[in-house]
Design a protein around this motif. Structure first.
Motif, PDB file in Angstrom:
ATOM      1  N   LEU A 121      61.812 106.177  20.510  1.00 47.25           N
ATOM      2  CA  LEU A 121      60.646 105.544  21.100  1.00 47.25           C
ATOM      3  C   LEU A 121      60.739 105.634  22.617  1.00 47.25           C
ATOM      4  O   LEU A 121      61.777 105.337  23.204  1.00 47.25           O
ATOM      5  N   LEU A 131      56.962  98.248  12.108  1.00 44.03           N
ATOM      6  CA  LEU A 131      57.011  99.089  13.303  1.00 44.03           C
ATOM      7  C   LEU A 131      58.020 100.216  13.180  1.00 44.03           C
ATOM      8  O   LEU A 131      57.941 101.198  13.929  1.00 44.03           O
ATOM      9  N   ASP A 187      58.177 102.487  11.080  1.00 44.24           N
ATOM     10  CA  ASP A 187      57.497 103.740  10.771  1.00 44.24           C
ATOM     11  C   ASP A 187      56.969 104.407  12.035  1.00 44.24           C
ATOM     12  O   ASP A 187      57.060 105.629  12.188  1.00 44.24           O
ATOM     13  N   ASP A 188      56.427 103.610  12.962  1.00 43.78           N
ATOM     14  CA  ASP A 188      55.933 104.162  14.220  1.00 43.78           C
ATOM     15  C   ASP A 188      57.089 104.619  15.113  1.00 43.78           C
ATOM     16  O   ASP A 188      57.014 105.664  15.760  1.00 43.78           O
ATOM     17  N   TYR A 189      58.152 103.839  15.142  1.00 40.67           N
ATOM     18  CA  TYR A 189      59.273 104.152  16.026  1.00 40.67           C
ATOM     19  C   TYR A 189      60.012 105.420  15.576  1.00 40.67           C
ATOM     20  O   TYR A 189      60.571 106.146  16.397  1.00 40.67           O
ATOM     21  N   LYS A 237      59.049 108.145  13.420  1.00 35.39           N
ATOM     22  CA  LYS A 237      58.427 109.335  12.821  1.00 35.39           C
ATOM     23  C   LYS A 237      58.940 110.639  13.430  1.00 35.39           C
ATOM     24  O   LYS A 237      59.110 111.643  12.723  1.00 35.39           O
TER      25      LYS A 237
END
Length: 292
Positions: free
Chosen positions: A114, A141, A143-145, A147
């Motif tokens: 991230l 979060l 999943d967002d951090y 990928k």
């Protein structure tokens, strides 16, 4: 006193540094999806306890054993750090060097993280710490951090196999190991990727949110965690149970103590010897000896 000379020579030989590791970029050009990332990579801490943040150019650092002792086995190592930093020594380079000294190629994966703001290392560290706290409060979060890290994990397996002949590695003896966030990466690559490793070792981590379906054709899996690791122990034991229910025989080591993030740090606890247990597990599959 003549007996001292061989002892001194032997100690000196063991103290000699190994060959310099090989470092290559994971992707042939800019890593896909991070073309616009501007934050510079930041490293804080002293050697042996460094943390890396704002990785935008993922790499592989390969510690290759002496050809006279090489087994043809390779372990790709994904350090932890909540996808906001990498514990690059205790969960990366220290592991790789331990393995290389025993004839196993240790390959450290520096994967994308991230991106956090900050001009000075202290500002970057503060922003990364805040991001990690936010992820622990809101688990979705991850999943967002993660990928981009997941894409790097899959790519790492493919790249190591592509370099197998050059690095003296058997393409069917590739192990993917990860710690904490790196263990989430490892379990995700194993469960979802077509480019699966031949063996996997998530250490104090596993599928983070809901347990995904367990597919067919998984490789042998080694799991390790400490009982007093309140965050990771339930994830690891849940993953072990799911694998067994699907017909697999994963190996699980639950140490009485050691906390989270023990890596290669010595604490005077049984978890200090997790890597010995991992080595014995490799030995049981014939991976500590050259392939016939």
């Amino acid at each position: 006193m003549k007996w001292l000379l061989p002892a001194i020579l032997l100690a000196t030989a063991h103290a000699q540094p190994g060959p310099a590791p090989k470092v290559i970029n994971l992707w042939p050009a800019t890593a896909p999806g991070s073309e616009s990332w501007k934050q510079p990579e930041t490293t804080v801490g002293n050697t042996g306890n460094r943390r890396i943040m704002n990785v935008s150019t993922p790499t592989l650092t390969a510690y290759l054993p002496d050809p006279s002792t090489a087994t043809g086995t390779a372990v790709i190592i994904a350090p932890g750090g909540g996808f906001v930093w990498l514990s690059i020594d205790s969960e990366g380079h220290d592991v790789a060097q331990w393995l290389a000294a025993r004839g196993i190629a240790g390959i450290v994966l520096k994967y994308r993280l991230l991106q956090v703001e900050g001009q000075e290392p202290a500002q970057v560290t503060q922003a990364a710490t805040a991001a990690l706290a936010a992820m622990m409060r809101q688990r979705s979060l991850v999943d967002d951090y993660s990928k981009f890290a997941m894409a790097d994990g899959t790519q790492a397996v493919s790249v190591v196999r592509a370099h197998a002949a050059e690095w003296g590695i058997s393409p069917d003896r590739v192990v993917l190991m990860g710690f904490s966030a790196g263990a989430i990466l490892t379990s995700t690559v194993v469960l979802q990727s077509e480019a699966r490793p031949n063996y996997a070792a998530p250490i104090y981590g596993g599928p983070f949110n809901e347990m995904p379906p367990i597919p067919q054709g998984l490789p042998p899996i080694f799991l390790a965690v400490a009982q007093d690791d309140a965050g990771a122990e339930p994830l690891v034991t849940r993953f072990h149970t799911a694998l067994k229910a699907a017909g697999y025989k994963p190996e699980l080591h639950v140490f009485s103590s050691g906390g989270h993030g023990f890596g290669m740090r010595k604490q005077g606890k049984s978890s200090d010897h997790w890597i010995d247990e991992f080595y014995y597990w490799l030995e049981a599959y014939g991976l500590t000896r050259p392939a016939k």
